[in-house]
Design an enzyme around this catalytic site. Structure first.
Site, PDB file in Angstrom:
ATOM      1  N   LYS A   1      54.930  36.383  22.265  1.00 23.45           N
ATOM      2  CA  LYS A   1      55.773  35.175  22.032  1.00 23.45           C
ATOM      3  C   LYS A   1      57.288  35.486  22.069  1.00 23.45           C
ATOM      4  CE  LYS A   1      56.848  31.570  18.845  1.00 23.45           C
ATOM      5  NZ  LYS A   1      56.996  31.268  17.417  1.00 23.45           N
TER       6      LYS A   1
ATOM      7  N   ALA B   1      56.865  24.930  15.861  1.00 22.84           N
ATOM      8  CA  ALA B   1      57.849  24.688  15.152  1.00 22.84           C
ATOM      9  C   ALA B   1      58.081  23.333  14.613  1.00 22.84           C
ATOM     10  CB  ALA B   1      59.297  25.281  15.722  1.00 22.84           C
ATOM     11  N   GLY B   2      58.209  23.028  13.341  1.00 23.89           N
ATOM     12  CA  GLY B   2      58.525  21.837  12.911  1.00 23.89           C
ATOM     13  C   GLY B   2      57.233  20.896  12.160  1.00 23.89           C
TER      14      GLY B   2
ATOM     15  N   ASN C   1      53.433  27.815  10.973  1.00 21.93           N
ATOM     16  CA  ASN C   1      53.482  28.786   9.844  1.00 21.93           C
ATOM     17  C   ASN C   1      54.030  27.921   8.766  1.00 21.93           C
ATOM     18  OD1 ASN C   1      53.581  31.650   8.985  1.00 21.93           O
ATOM     19  ND2 ASN C   1      55.673  31.362   8.359  1.00 21.93           N
TER      20      ASN C   1
END
Length: 264
Positions: free
Chosen positions: A100, A187-188, A209
């Site tokens: 990643k 993300a977010g 995460n």
């Protein structure tokens, strides 16, 4: 409708949820959350693996590699050179071609540096990596990364750790419509409804995460995210009804009138 496996390069997964390893209260909770998530791919920040555990264990020892594939990431890198070196170290240490790619351009928002990401992606693809680049929700940037040979594109939903959900669904939809590789929103995502809405856009997978790790009960939230991803994917495949400005009765009046007319 039976769904197909998620294919990233030569790798296949039945789960469309990818989880991380940071910010958990402890590593035992992390391990339980991973199990509850049903994920098969777990991302690890290579530059943030601590080697000072008194037991001699590292983060990798808490990930069952017979169950999960590891997706090393280049978090903490701020230019292409750093990211390339980190990716090569990860391949040697973990024996995987998956990476990643993260090249951060701004300390406050943690937005990626598009130029440096493109430079690093080109080099890593040529070096035989299966590259999954974290990038802004920009259809042009995603197309360029795909053209370089990236195995997937990973547009952000919102700034890392913000929990704001998908801030620009229109860009994500355009990216998905044009991409010939998997689109993984990264993300977010803050809660289960964010995950479902993201999957309903037609994306191929979600990486999260903080939404799990920072919850009051990370294990329960991991289970919720699993169900949310599955529900959103199923709803997308099913095809939602058309939106209407006015009401449309479930039992149409025209049918009732016809029945009454026949009865009279």
């Amino acid at each position: 409708m039976q769904d197909q496996a998620l294919k990233i390069g030569t790798h296949e997964f039945t789960s469309r949820l990818i989880v991380g390893t940071g910010k958990y209260p402890n590593l035992d909770i992390m391990r339980e959350a991973h199990r509850a998530s049903g994920a098969q791919l777990v991302t690890v920040a290579i530059r943030r693996i601590h080697l000072d555990d008194p037991t001699g264990k590292t983060l990798i020892d808490y990930i069952d590699r017979s169950v999960y594939q590891i997706l090393p990431n280049t978090a903490g890198c701020y230019n292409a050179k750093e990211a390339i070196v980190t990716a090569r170290l990860a391949r040697e240490a973990l024996g995987t071609d998956l990476i990643k790619l993260e090249v951060i351009g701004d300390n406050e928002t943690l937005y990626p540096d598009t130029r440096e990401t493109l430079i690093a992606a080109e080099a890593l693809v040529k070096d035989g990596f299966t590259v999954l680049p974290y990038i802004v929700d920009d259809p042009v940037a995603c197309q360029r990364l795909e053209a370089l040979g990236c195995a997937a594109v990973m547009p952000l939903a919102a700034p890392i750790g913000s929990g704001l959900g998908v801030c620009n669904p229109y860009s994500i939809r355009i990216i998905k419509e044009r991409a010939k590789v998997p689109v993984i929103v990264d993300a977010g995502v803050g809660t289960a409804s964010d995950a479902t809405l993201a999957m309903e856009l037609g994306i191929d997978a979600l990486l999260m995460n903080t939404g799990i790790a920072a919850a009051k009960d990370p294990v329960l939230m991991a289970h919720a995210m699993k169900l949310a991803v599955e529900a959103g994917r199923a709803a997308y495949l099913a095809g939602r009804m058309q939106k209407r400005l006015y009401a449309n009765a479930s039992s149409p009046m025209a049918d009732l009138i016809a029945v009454e007319a026949r009865g009279s």
